[in-house]
Scaffold this motif. Structure first.
Motif, mmCIF file in Angstrom:
data_model
loop_
_atom_site.group_PDB
_atom_site.id
_atom_site.type_symbol
_atom_site.label_atom_id
_atom_site.label_comp_id
_atom_site.label_asym_id
_atom_site.label_seq_id
_atom_site.Cartn_x
_atom_site.Cartn_y
_atom_site.Cartn_z
ATOM 1 N N UNK A 136 0.843 -0.988 -0.124
ATOM 2 C CA UNK A 136 0.052 -0.017 -0.155
ATOM 3 C C UNK A 136 0.736 1.269 0.092
ATOM 4 N N UNK A 137 2.047 1.194 0.571
ATOM 5 C CA UNK A 137 2.880 2.410 0.632
ATOM 6 C C UNK A 137 3.554 2.712 -0.801
ATOM 7 N N UNK A 138 3.746 1.472 -1.567
ATOM 8 C CA UNK A 138 4.287 1.768 -2.927
ATOM 9 C C UNK A 138 3.254 2.357 -3.609
ATOM 10 N N UNK A 139 1.739 1.851 -3.556
ATOM 11 C CA UNK A 139 0.771 2.345 -4.244
ATOM 12 C C UNK A 139 0.707 4.124 -3.893
ATOM 13 N N UNK A 140 0.751 4.453 -2.575
ATOM 14 C CA UNK A 140 0.631 5.650 -2.205
ATOM 15 C C UNK A 140 1.889 6.674 -2.716
ATOM 16 N N UNK A 141 2.969 6.122 -2.890
ATOM 17 C CA UNK A 141 4.157 6.999 -3.729
ATOM 18 C C UNK A 141 3.803 7.284 -4.927
ATOM 19 N N UNK A 142 3.152 6.309 -5.743
ATOM 20 C CA UNK A 142 2.914 6.469 -7.199
ATOM 21 C C UNK A 142 1.686 7.452 -7.247
ATOM 22 N N UNK A 143 0.724 7.626 -6.150
ATOM 23 C CA UNK A 143 -0.334 8.777 -6.255
ATOM 24 C C UNK A 143 0.343 9.937 -5.927
ATOM 25 N N UNK A 144 1.278 9.916 -4.759
ATOM 26 C CA UNK A 144 1.610 11.155 -4.169
ATOM 27 C C UNK A 144 2.479 11.734 -5.431
ATOM 28 N N UNK A 162 13.198 15.023 -3.154
ATOM 29 C CA UNK A 162 13.221 14.315 -2.153
ATOM 30 C C UNK A 162 12.547 12.793 -2.305
ATOM 31 N N UNK A 163 11.627 12.555 -3.538
ATOM 32 C CA UNK A 163 11.301 11.440 -3.692
ATOM 33 C C UNK A 163 12.510 10.360 -4.025
ATOM 34 N N UNK A 164 13.599 11.097 -4.876
ATOM 35 C CA UNK A 164 14.651 10.076 -5.037
ATOM 36 C C UNK A 164 15.423 10.030 -4.087
ATOM 37 N N UNK A 165 15.616 11.336 -3.186
ATOM 38 C CA UNK A 165 16.569 10.966 -1.931
ATOM 39 C C UNK A 165 15.997 10.045 -0.914
ATOM 40 N N UNK A 166 14.578 9.991 -0.833
ATOM 41 C CA UNK A 166 14.033 9.106 0.371
ATOM 42 C C UNK A 166 14.387 7.599 -0.478
#
Length: 199
Positions: A136-144, A162-166
């Motif tokens: 669900x977190x992987x899906x949340x990243x795609x949505x965000x 920040x997406x790349x850094x995280x």
């Protein structure tokens, strides 16, 4: 169906009471966040582990300590720790993933150096998704990734940075959701970050 209605009632009551820790864990329990089996196994030793976090006590620690920096961050952003009531002990034991994810969210902000903006939130989310806690977190990243630039267009560049850094930190660091952060408040923040492979 009756069980779901009881969960919804408990969720509404927690929101009205202002106990955000109870609200967060009940919401996660209601939505049934699916945790990866290997994550569930790593979290099992933490079943029932949720010592209360006292910001007033942590703010007495010396500057530069993990506890003091966490307290400063929480107070500066008008946030409260997501403590879970003893009444929800059964939910905490049953859903260790929800418990640890709720309790550690703001801790991750401190350790990873991300603020509370959309750009900061996506950094923490990308880190957690890369650590493979839950699908669900992987899906949340795609949505965000698509939603946050629409909500905060002035942060678009920082959101993707920040997406790349995280993601990068999440790949490099060891599994962190089962770490007992609450036992390291008096440790210097930089030393803790080093020991966790975050620097």
């Amino acid at each position: 169906m009756l069980k779901q209605l009881q969960k919804i009632k408990a969720l509404v009551a927690a929101k009205k009471s202002g106990n955000l820790g109870d609200f967060a864990i009940l919401k996660s329990d209601l939505l049934g966040a699916k945790v990866a089996p290997e994550t569930a196994a790593k979290l099992q030793p933490l079943a029932g582990y949720h010592p209360p976090i006292d910001l007033e006590q942590l703010s007495q620690y010396p500057p530069g300590t993990f506890g003091r920096e966490y307290a400063n961050y929480m107070q500066a952003n008008h946030l409260q720790p997501l403590n879970v009531s003893p009444e929800l002990e059964d939910v905490a034991r049953r859903n260790v993933f929800a418990l640890r994810y709720v309790v550690t969210h703001d801790i991750f902000h401190i350790l990873l150096g991300f603020d509370t903006s959309y750009a900061g939130e996506i950094g923490v989310l990308a880190f957690a998704a890369e650590q493979n806690y839950s699908k669900s977190l992987k899906i949340s990243v795609k949505i965000a990734k698509w939603l946050y630039p629409l909500l905060a267009p002035q942060q678009t560049k920082l959101i993707f940075a920040n997406l790349k850094k995280g993601e990068k930190i999440g790949k490099r660091a060891g599994f962190m959701l089962n770490y007992r952060f609450e036992e390291h408040w008096q440790e210097p923040l930089e030393k803790l970050k080093n020991s966790l492979g975050l620097v």
